[in-house]
Design a protein around this motif. Sequence first.
Motif, PDB file in Angstrom:
ATOM      1  N   UNK A   1      54.866  59.188 -11.038  1.00  0.00           N
ATOM      2  CA  UNK A   1      54.964  60.650 -10.950  1.00  0.00           C
ATOM      3  C   UNK A   1      55.986  61.065  -9.894  1.00  0.00           C
ATOM      4  N   UNK A   2      55.940  60.420  -8.738  1.00  0.00           N
ATOM      5  CA  UNK A   2      56.859  60.793  -7.662  1.00  0.00           C
ATOM      6  C   UNK A   2      58.268  60.278  -7.933  1.00  0.00           C
ATOM      7  N   UNK A   3      58.364  59.149  -8.613  1.00  0.00           N
ATOM      8  CA  UNK A   3      59.684  58.648  -8.995  1.00  0.00           C
ATOM      9  C   UNK A   3      60.365  59.617  -9.953  1.00  0.00           C
ATOM     10  N   UNK A   4      59.601  60.145 -10.904  1.00  0.00           N
ATOM     11  CA  UNK A   4      60.159  61.103 -11.866  1.00  0.00           C
ATOM     12  C   UNK A   4      60.606  62.375 -11.148  1.00  0.00           C
ATOM     13  N   UNK A   5      59.812  62.822 -10.181  1.00  0.00           N
ATOM     14  CA  UNK A   5      60.210  64.031  -9.444  1.00  0.00           C
ATOM     15  C   UNK A   5      61.518  63.795  -8.705  1.00  0.00           C
ATOM     16  N   UNK A   6      61.659  62.635  -8.066  1.00  0.00           N
ATOM     17  CA  UNK A   6      62.896  62.343  -7.339  1.00  0.00           C
ATOM     18  C   UNK A   6      64.065  62.153  -8.293  1.00  0.00           C
ATOM     19  N   UNK A   7      63.823  61.519  -9.438  1.00  0.00           N
ATOM     20  CA  UNK A   7      64.895  61.318 -10.414  1.00  0.00           C
ATOM     21  C   UNK A   7      65.364  62.647 -10.991  1.00  0.00           C
ATOM     22  N   UNK A   8      64.446  63.568 -11.162  1.00  0.00           N
ATOM     23  CA  UNK A   8      64.795  64.865 -11.736  1.00  0.00           C
ATOM     24  C   UNK A   8      65.773  65.624 -10.834  1.00  0.00           C
ATOM     25  N   UNK A   9      65.568  65.545  -9.529  1.00  0.00           N
ATOM     26  CA  UNK A   9      66.409  66.326  -8.609  1.00  0.00           C
ATOM     27  C   UNK A   9      67.637  65.553  -8.145  1.00  0.00           C
ATOM     28  N   UNK A  10      67.639  64.229  -8.317  1.00  0.00           N
ATOM     29  CA  UNK A  10      68.765  63.422  -7.841  1.00  0.00           C
ATOM     30  C   UNK A  10      69.660  62.920  -8.960  1.00  0.00           C
ATOM     31  N   UNK A  11      69.133  62.915 -10.204  1.00  0.00           N
ATOM     32  CA  UNK A  11      69.892  62.344 -11.309  1.00  0.00           C
ATOM     33  C   UNK A  11      69.813  60.828 -11.365  1.00  0.00           C
ATOM     34  N   UNK A  12      68.935  60.235 -10.590  1.00  0.00           N
ATOM     35  CA  UNK A  12      68.820  58.780 -10.560  1.00  0.00           C
ATOM     36  C   UNK A  12      68.212  58.246 -11.854  1.00  0.00           C
ATOM     37  N   UNK A  13      68.582  57.028 -12.199  1.00  0.00           N
ATOM     38  CA  UNK A  13      67.941  56.343 -13.320  1.00  0.00           C
ATOM     39  C   UNK A  13      66.651  55.695 -12.822  1.00  0.00           C
ATOM     40  N   UNK A  14      65.780  55.356 -13.765  1.00  0.00           N
ATOM     41  CA  UNK A  14      64.506  54.740 -13.436  1.00  0.00           C
ATOM     42  C   UNK A  14      64.425  53.345 -14.033  1.00  0.00           C
ATOM     43  N   UNK A  15      63.774  52.457 -13.330  1.00  0.00           N
ATOM     44  CA  UNK A  15      63.474  51.140 -13.874  1.00  0.00           C
ATOM     45  C   UNK A  15      61.992  50.874 -13.648  1.00  0.00           C
ATOM     46  N   UNK A  16      61.243  50.701 -14.741  1.00  0.00           N
ATOM     47  CA  UNK A  16      59.810  50.460 -14.666  1.00  0.00           C
ATOM     48  C   UNK A  16      59.559  48.957 -14.751  1.00  0.00           C
ATOM     49  N   UNK A  17      58.742  48.448 -13.824  1.00  0.00           N
ATOM     50  CA  UNK A  17      58.518  47.014 -13.719  1.00  0.00           C
ATOM     51  C   UNK A  17      57.026  46.725 -13.667  1.00  0.00           C
ATOM     52  N   UNK A  18      56.606  45.741 -14.445  1.00  0.00           N
ATOM     53  CA  UNK A  18      55.268  45.160 -14.317  1.00  0.00           C
ATOM     54  C   UNK A  18      55.442  43.693 -13.966  1.00  0.00           C
ATOM     55  N   UNK A  19      54.724  43.244 -12.939  1.00  0.00           N
ATOM     56  CA  UNK A  19      54.720  41.826 -12.613  1.00  0.00           C
ATOM     57  C   UNK A  19      53.299  41.314 -12.777  1.00  0.00           C
ATOM     58  N   UNK A  20      53.115  40.326 -13.646  1.00  0.00           N
ATOM     59  CA  UNK A  20      51.778  39.870 -13.990  1.00  0.00           C
ATOM     60  C   UNK A  20      51.694  38.354 -13.867  1.00  0.00           C
TER      61      UNK A  20
END
Length: 304
Positions: free
Chosen positions: A20-39
């Motif tokens: 949720x907070x990553x999306x908020x920061x990406x929205x205002x900065x234009x940053x791309x997102x990378x979602x990671x699961x480590x199992x």
Amino acid sequence: MLRKIMVVIDQGQDDQPALDKAIRLARVSGASLELVICDHNTYLEDGFYFDPPQARLLRQEHVERNRLLLEDMALVIRQQGFTVEVDALWGNPGYQKVIEKVLSDKPDLLIQSTRHHEKIARLLLSHQDWQLLRYCPCPLLLVKDQAWPEHPLLVAAVDPVHSNDKPADLDHQLTGVAHALAKLTHGDVKLFHSCYQAPVSGVYPLVVDKALYREKTADLLAAFAIADDALFISDEDVRHSLPVFLQQQGASVLVMGAVSRAAIDRFFVGSTAEKLLDRVDQDVLVVKPAGFTDKVKKARPENL
């Protein structure tokens, strides 16, 4: 400047505060997102229950299920106009795989959810977020369950006298990160310093000159156009005074530094961060000094 934000997805949780907070920061900065699961699952290791070929196949299927889960999440986010990549990792310890991913993909920020740890776990540094505190070369945002308000307050914990062997420019680095994040989120910045000194005799506390500490912080305030009244200096133990200050001010994020300690291929975050992480209700943004990435790269794999 935020160009890429990496998010560690919390498996099995309906709420994803880190995302949720990553999306908020990406929205205002234009940053791309990378979602990671480590199992990791011991039962799927070679020879535990299955012969190596079968175990390998089951691991691949397990990782693929995680990747598809991430793709489902990414699809929804992409529909909102974001650029999203995903990666499902396998390995133990998980923090090592995450660090390897950070070193290879070079995000500007890593975000992970954190929760209260039992005392024995804190002492043993057994949780992944404690290890990330030690080794993550990029800024690390450990988020808790509280949502940010429309105008969040960020508090940077500075040390103008550079006690505890902190690099001299780390305060500017911390303040700069807090200032930049506040600008992105339309928030505010305050600085906090504890000049507490333990009693020499064990009975009488030392009297500290707060004016001297303010004088040493003047250049820092001026560099980021921060008002004098945005600096709070306490003469009480930081373990108690900083959490109280954060609560009184309604802060959302604590920005603090973590330094490496000179030891063979070992890195520690410093006693302040270790003592405070579980004491504060706010998110914690940990910043390493310049050059820390090179030290991580040189560490032996078994210590990473």
